[in-house]
Design an enzyme around this catalytic site. Sequence first.
Site, PDB file in Angstrom:
ATOM      1  N   ASP A 206      -9.190   9.326  -4.297  1.00  0.00           N
ATOM      2  CA  ASP A 206      -9.987   8.686  -3.253  1.00  0.00           C
ATOM      3  C   ASP A 206     -11.154   7.887  -3.823  1.00  0.00           C
ATOM      4  O   ASP A 206     -11.719   7.032  -3.144  1.00  0.00           O
ATOM      5  CB  ASP A 206     -10.504   9.757  -2.278  1.00  0.00           C
TER       6      ASP A 206
ATOM      7  N   LEU B 212     -14.171   6.459   6.257  1.00  0.00           N
ATOM      8  CA  LEU B 212     -14.438   5.032   6.440  1.00  0.00           C
ATOM      9  C   LEU B 212     -14.418   4.256   5.127  1.00  0.00           C
ATOM     10  O   LEU B 212     -14.724   3.067   5.103  1.00  0.00           O
ATOM     11  CB  LEU B 212     -15.806   4.840   7.114  1.00  0.00           C
ATOM     12  N   ARG B 213     -14.080   4.957   4.042  1.00  0.00           N
ATOM     13  CA  ARG B 213     -14.062   4.278   2.749  1.00  0.00           C
ATOM     14  C   ARG B 213     -13.004   3.180   2.706  1.00  0.00           C
ATOM     15  O   ARG B 213     -13.150   2.187   1.996  1.00  0.00           O
ATOM     16  CB  ARG B 213     -13.831   5.309   1.637  1.00  0.00           C
ATOM     17  N   GLY B 214     -11.936   3.359   3.470  1.00  0.00           N
ATOM     18  CA  GLY B 214     -10.886   2.342   3.506  1.00  0.00           C
ATOM     19  C   GLY B 214     -11.396   1.016   4.037  1.00  0.00           C
ATOM     20  O   GLY B 214     -11.167  -0.042   3.445  1.00  0.00           O
TER      21      GLY B 214
END
Length: 339
Positions: A196, A277-279
């Site tokens: 991730d 919300l990293r995407g």
Amino acid sequence: MRQPYPFSAIVGQDEMKLAFLIAAVDPSIGGILAFGDRGTGKSTAVRALAALLPKIKAVEGCPYNCEPSSTAGLCRACGDEGGKKPKATLKPAPVVDLPLGATEDRVVGALNLERALAHGEKSFQPGLLAQANRGFLYIDECNLLEDHLVDLLLDVAASGINVVEREGLSVRHPARFVLIGSGNPEEGELRPQLLDRFGLAVEVRTPQDVPSRIEVVKRRDAYDRDPDAFLEQWAPAEKKLCARIVAARAHLASVATPDAIVESATRLCLKLGSDGLRGELTLIRAARALASLDKKHEIHEQQLKRIAPMALSHRLRRNPLDETGSSARVQRAVEEVLG
């Protein structure tokens, strides 16, 4: 020691090369993961990128590559200058290899035994994380990295600060770097926590067409037989690509991000069910860097479509009812959401 193989001379592997260029323009997107077949140029591309990157301004003599104009995030020595402007120097952007067998002391730094024994002084010997500050940290076969080093990297990658508390030492220094990992999935999967942390992930495959394979062999053979002549032949292309990176860095801050693009990125991530919300953040930042490379003044859906597979494919949950690959699932969602 001869110079690395030129980045511009790498045949094919367009997705991998694009991911590296995006990271060179905007390091804030996070790391790059290149997973795939052996002998497909993953390590070659990383070392080629090192020679291609523009030089950085750093405080002269600083082992942590502190930026002279910065007022925050400096090491203790540079921060204690008391307003005095430190002397700056230009140096190559650091690209540091982290060997699989490296000890924790070698990675984070430790007591300088030579000075301790010779002079009775407690002195800190900076490690690989210090050398990689403001540059790139490369881990070949990162899926085989020991768990305690993975945990350590996760902590430092999240904070950008390396904290060492041992042997009577208490040291904090900046450690902001782009993490680049490569590996072969047949040798084991990567821990989800580390996976991730990579902003972009690309699948690297062996070329299956005859002309590409022939060209790879011819160029590599020419480089091995006469490196100087080969490097001279590709010098204009390397200079042009370096200038493109410099121009894209300067233009990056002026690239606009329309609300419609943010909404499209959000809808795409919701469609795929990506956690957190990293995407979305990675997708927007990478699309902005690509737009800057393309000399655009704002992000268009074209950039989102191009970036989506490498920004989101490694963030998907496994679906036992869907046997298609993650990249194919992302592409299908892109067509449904963006058209």
